[in-house]
Design an enzyme around this catalytic site. Structure first.
Site, PDB file in Angstrom:
ATOM      1  N   GLU A 111       0.817  -1.215   0.000  1.00 36.91           N
ATOM      2  CA  GLU A 111       0.000   0.000   0.000  1.00 36.91           C
ATOM      3  C   GLU A 111       0.851   1.265   0.000  1.00 36.91           C
ATOM      4  OE1 GLU A 111      -2.615  -0.606   3.341  1.00 36.91           O
ATOM      5  OE2 GLU A 111      -1.027  -0.244   4.793  1.00 36.91           O
ATOM      6  N   TYR A 150       9.187  18.264   9.232  1.00 32.83           N
ATOM      7  CA  TYR A 150      10.186  17.170   9.197  1.00 32.83           C
ATOM      8  C   TYR A 150      11.569  17.631   8.743  1.00 32.83           C
ATOM      9  CZ  TYR A 150       5.687  14.736   8.454  1.00 32.83           C
ATOM     10  OH  TYR A 150       4.392  14.298   8.507  1.00 32.83           O
ATOM     11  N   CYS A 209       3.395  34.393   8.669  1.00 32.20           N
ATOM     12  CA  CYS A 209       3.947  35.176   9.774  1.00 32.20           C
ATOM     13  C   CYS A 209       4.604  34.239  10.758  1.00 32.20           C
ATOM     14  CB  CYS A 209       2.849  35.984  10.432  1.00 32.20           C
ATOM     15  SG  CYS A 209       2.261  37.233   9.307  1.00 32.20           S
TER      16      CYS A 209
HETATM   17  N1  LLP Z   1       0.091   2.329   5.008  1.00 33.28           N
HETATM   18  C1  LLP Z   1      -0.022   2.855   6.234  1.00 33.28           C
HETATM   19  C2  LLP Z   1      -0.710   2.104   7.276  1.00 33.28           C
HETATM   20  C3  LLP Z   1       0.512   4.118   6.492  1.00 33.28           C
HETATM   21  O1  LLP Z   1       0.405   4.633   7.703  1.00 33.28           O
HETATM   22  C4  LLP Z   1       1.153   4.830   5.458  1.00 33.28           C
HETATM   23  C5  LLP Z   1       1.707   6.154   5.698  1.00 33.28           C
HETATM   24  C6  LLP Z   1       1.241   4.241   4.182  1.00 33.28           C
HETATM   25  C7  LLP Z   1       0.702   2.976   4.002  1.00 33.28           C
HETATM   26  C8  LLP Z   1       1.883   4.909   3.017  1.00 33.28           C
HETATM   27  O2  LLP Z   1       3.230   5.186   3.233  1.00 33.28           O
HETATM   28  P1  LLP Z   1       4.101   5.799   2.026  1.00 33.28           P
HETATM   29  O3  LLP Z   1       4.164   4.766   0.929  1.00 33.28           O
HETATM   30  O4  LLP Z   1       3.421   7.056   1.581  1.00 33.28           O
HETATM   31  O5  LLP Z   1       5.419   6.050   2.630  1.00 33.28           O
HETATM   32  N2  LLP Z   1       3.195  12.898   6.413  1.00 33.28           N
HETATM   33  C9  LLP Z   1       4.458  12.179   6.300  1.00 33.28           C
HETATM   34  C10 LLP Z   1       4.238  10.750   5.916  1.00 33.28           C
HETATM   35  C11 LLP Z   1       3.366  10.000   6.882  1.00 33.28           C
HETATM   36  C12 LLP Z   1       3.091   8.617   6.411  1.00 33.28           C
HETATM   37  C13 LLP Z   1       1.959   8.057   7.171  1.00 33.28           C
HETATM   38  N3  LLP Z   1       1.625   6.737   6.828  1.00 33.28           N
HETATM   39  C14 LLP Z   1       5.350  12.900   5.296  1.00 33.28           C
HETATM   40  O6  LLP Z   1       4.941  13.922   4.749  1.00 33.28           O
HETATM   41  O7  LLP Z   1       6.490  12.476   5.066  1.00 33.28           O
END
Ligand code: LLP
Length: 470
Positions: free
Chosen positions: A322, A366, A393
């Site tokens: 996913e 981050y 701001c």
């Molecule tokens: N599955 C689950 C259960 C997740 O919690 C996440 C991401 C994904 C899949 C997808 O992960 P990806 O392939 O996008 O790495 N806001 C943060 C990222 C938080 C990710 C949260 N969970 C950022 O901007 O780096």
């Protein structure tokens, strides 16, 4: 302070003409990005400066070809590398809107949703595409560590698979399932595998001290509880270890651990048939980032599951991955208009744009790093190093430190790259800035997919009790 990566003299055009990978996540720019004869940036066959004239600034731009290529690579590699059934589901938290859902669904992907709002958005898109409720339900997996009772009821009504995260949720579902439902509730169990990976602390989820999932020590008790509730039909196991990961080993380890637990669950009589190893493959935001390709990642993860199943003589479960970021991240860019300039002698030069931490909260949250280009002056060499500031701001509202650019003038169009994931979806109205519009570009055509917010939108939820104005 990050080091300077652009050779000062390198033009945007030279940057764009560098080698490209066919795996979108290994590039900083969308696959279709190129300089046109006027030295201006084109994406999806559309000139970025013209898109800004037409749709306004700032503007999120999504390249459909890049998104589709990433979807296809995930889907096809899994098919090739995994002899069992497989399914790619899009972690819609990266960017959830009707059009994204439509593109992703048309590529045969399913969906990971984590809230009633993401579920609603996805269901609306699938319904508008003509899918029956049962077809839509089969595509959706509902995650989250604290789903409300209302969200669980919505998920049950939709008929999607619910990834159970904790004991309270298990009890609530057992109770909801005993209230005269005609079908058992389809669930999977989220487990915390205790795998460390090298990524930002906030986006790491698989280590033992995480708010997500059941602790491995409790697995047998969880399996026992589930098997005591015939109204819960437990079809599989899930884990997600983190995001923006550049190594293959953590997901290989995860595959092996999940298969071990899967075998345990089967032994305890659960009707398990699906194994979901989460997402997490990283993308390139700058030249320092070096993720494996989508193919390499899928192949490694699939082989780990195959090997672990062979060792235990287990039939291959349906394998689910996913991804979010690696599907949409590189497809997106954000175009801004350059405004004020402030020179702090012998310290730095600030260039400000007409957005910032409200449309891209990742640098302040981050310390994420980005690359940017002057979209209307690609042929010009970089002549100065600037600090790219937003308009909020807040002193910390800096999008990029130490960015090399041609001397930017007010009115120039500046593009920040690789903003397709977790930018719009984490955006805010801080300082009451309306959210930018988003367009999807493809073969010279640009379609609005998210309207720009208006001032009227900003006060839509405001209430003004009569006594305050009488
Ligand atoms: N599955 C689950 C259960 C997740 O919690 C996440 C991401 C994904 C899949 C997808 O992960 P990806 O392939 O996008 O790495 N806001 C943060 C990222 C938080 C990710 C949260 N969970 C950022 O901007 O780096």
């Amino acid at each position: 302070m990050p080091s300077t990566d652009f050779a000062p003299s390198l033009s945007g055009q030279a940057f764009l003409s560098g080698p490209r990978s066919s795996s979108p996540n290994q590039n900083i720019v969308p696959l279709t990005a190129q300089a046109n004869a006027q030295g201006r940036l084109e994406v999806g066959g559309c000139e970025v400066s013209k898109l800004v004239e037409r749709f306004g600034s700032p503007l999120y731009i999504m390249d459909e070809a890049t998104l589709r290529q990433a979807c296809q690579q995930y889907r096809e590699t899994l098919k090739r590398s995994y002899p069992g059934d497989s399914q790619v589901i899009y972690a819609s938290k990266a960017l959830s809107c009707l059009s994204l859902c439509a593109v992703v669904a048309s590529e045969g992907l399913g969906f990971d949703v984590v809230s009633g709002g993401e579920l609603y958005t996805t269901l609306q898109a699938l319904q508008q595409m003509g899918l029956t409720p049962a077809e839509a339900a089969a595509k959706i997996y509902f995650h989250g560590n604290n789903k409300s009772v209302q969200e669980l009821e919505e998920a049950i009504a939709a008929g999607c698979t619910i990834i159970v995260d904790n004991w309270l949720e298990l009890e609530t579902l057992a109770q909801l399932g005993s209230q005269g439902l005609t079908e058992p509730i389809r669930i999977m169990l989220r487990l915390t595998p205790g795998i460390e990976c090298h990524t930002h602390e906030y986006i790491r989820t698989g280590h033992l001290d995480s708010k997500f999932g059941f602790d491995p020590n409790q697995i047998e008790a969880v399996f026992t509880t589930v098997s005591q509730h015939p109204q819960l039909h437990c079809i599989g196991l899930h884990a997600h270890i983190g995001s923006q990961i550049f190594e293959r080993q953590p997901h290989q380890d995860l595959g092996a651990i999940l298969v071990e637990w899967f075998a345990k669950g089967l032994n305890q009589g659960l009707p398990l048939s699906e194994l979901n190893i989460g997402g997490g493959l990283g993308i390139c935001y700058t030249e320092q980032d070096d993720p494996p390709s989508i193919e390499e990642w899928c192949h490694a993860a699939a082989q780990a599951v195959v090997k672990a199943c062979e060792a235990r003589q287990l039939a291959l479960p349906k394998l689910i991955v996913e991804p979010g970021r690696s599907l949409v991240g590189t497809a997106g860019i954000t175009a801004y208009t350059v405004g004020s300039r402030k020179i702090v002698p012998e310290i730095r030069t600030y260039i400000a744009v007409d957005g910032g931490m409200s449309d891209n909260p990742r640098p302040i949250t981050y310390q994420s790093r980005y690359r940017a280009l002057l979209a209307n002056r690609l042929a010009e060499p970089c002549t100065e190093t600037v600090t790219l500031a937003g308009k909020h701001c807040e002193s910390g509202d800096i999008l990029i430190s130490d960015l090399n650019l041609p001397t930017a003038q007010a009115g120039d169009i500046l593009v920040v790259l690789a903003t397709g994931a977790y930018n719009y979806s984490m955006s805010s109205n801080y300082n009451r800035l309306p959210r930018p519009a988003a367009v999807l570009v493809h073969d010279g055509e640009a379609n609005l997919i998210l309207r720009r917010e208006t001032y009227a939108d900003l006060i839509r939820q405001d209430c003004l009790p009569a006594r305050l104005i009488s």
